[in-house]
Design a protein around this motif. Sequence first.
Motif, PDB file in Angstrom:
ATOM      1  N   SER A 111       0.811  -1.212   0.000  1.00 12.80           N
ATOM      2  CA  SER A 111       0.000   0.000   0.000  1.00 12.80           C
ATOM      3  C   SER A 111       0.847   1.266   0.000  1.00 12.80           C
ATOM      4  CB  SER A 111      -0.939   0.001   1.210  1.00 12.80           C
ATOM      5  OG  SER A 111      -1.862  -1.063   1.137  1.00 12.80           O
ATOM      6  N   ALA A 112       2.010   1.216   0.643  1.00 11.63           N
ATOM      7  CA  ALA A 112       2.891   2.378   0.674  1.00 11.63           C
ATOM      8  C   ALA A 112       3.373   2.752  -0.719  1.00 11.63           C
ATOM      9  CB  ALA A 112       4.084   2.121   1.594  1.00 11.63           C
ATOM     10  N   LYS A 113       3.475   1.773  -1.601  1.00 10.56           N
ATOM     11  CA  LYS A 113       3.904   2.008  -2.972  1.00 10.56           C
ATOM     12  C   LYS A 113       2.736   2.053  -3.945  1.00 10.56           C
ATOM     13  CE  LYS A 113       8.437  -0.167  -2.387  1.00 10.56           C
ATOM     14  NZ  LYS A 113       9.367  -1.214  -2.875  1.00 10.56           N
ATOM     15  N   ASN A 114       1.515   1.921  -3.440  1.00  6.00           N
ATOM     16  CA  ASN A 114       0.315   1.909  -4.276  1.00  6.00           C
ATOM     17  C   ASN A 114       0.411   0.857  -5.379  1.00  6.00           C
ATOM     18  OD1 ASN A 114      -0.821   4.079  -2.816  1.00  6.00           O
ATOM     19  ND2 ASN A 114       0.207   5.578  -4.135  1.00  6.00           N
ATOM     20  N   THR A 115       0.905  -0.301  -5.016  1.00  9.50           N
ATOM     21  CA  THR A 115       1.210  -1.332  -5.996  1.00  9.50           C
ATOM     22  C   THR A 115       0.684  -2.680  -5.544  1.00  9.50           C
ATOM     23  OG1 THR A 115       3.212  -0.151  -6.691  1.00  9.50           O
ATOM     24  CG2 THR A 115       3.051  -2.473  -7.286  1.00  9.50           C
TER      25      THR A 115
END
Length: 116
Positions: free
Chosen positions: A73-77
């Motif tokens: 989630s931190a990388k939106n990936t």
Amino acid sequence: QVQLVESGGGLVQAGGSLRLSCAASTSIFGTNAMGWYRQAPGKQRELVASFISGGRINYADSVKGRFTLSRDSAKNTVYLQMNSLKPGDTAVYYCNAAFYGGTTVWGQGTRVTVSS
């Protein structure tokens, strides 16, 4: 406009592995469901794996035990690790995100070809 950019497709021999990535232009925390579909030539698009309500993962029967869906989630990936690939896995793979409110976004697709 939210965009999804897929990468990681390619040509691989049967039994090999690939990892697909889907990077979103916004936070994926607001998605109601997010995952991967695929479409082979002449066939309908089908669900491969998707995060659903409660963080659960729904896998197609044909990929259970071989594919693993994950996210950062931190990388939106989101990622799709594909192991023990078969020729039947050959398709264009599309990332999909359904946001709260019903908005659905599709990536441009990444091609996976598995040779026998």
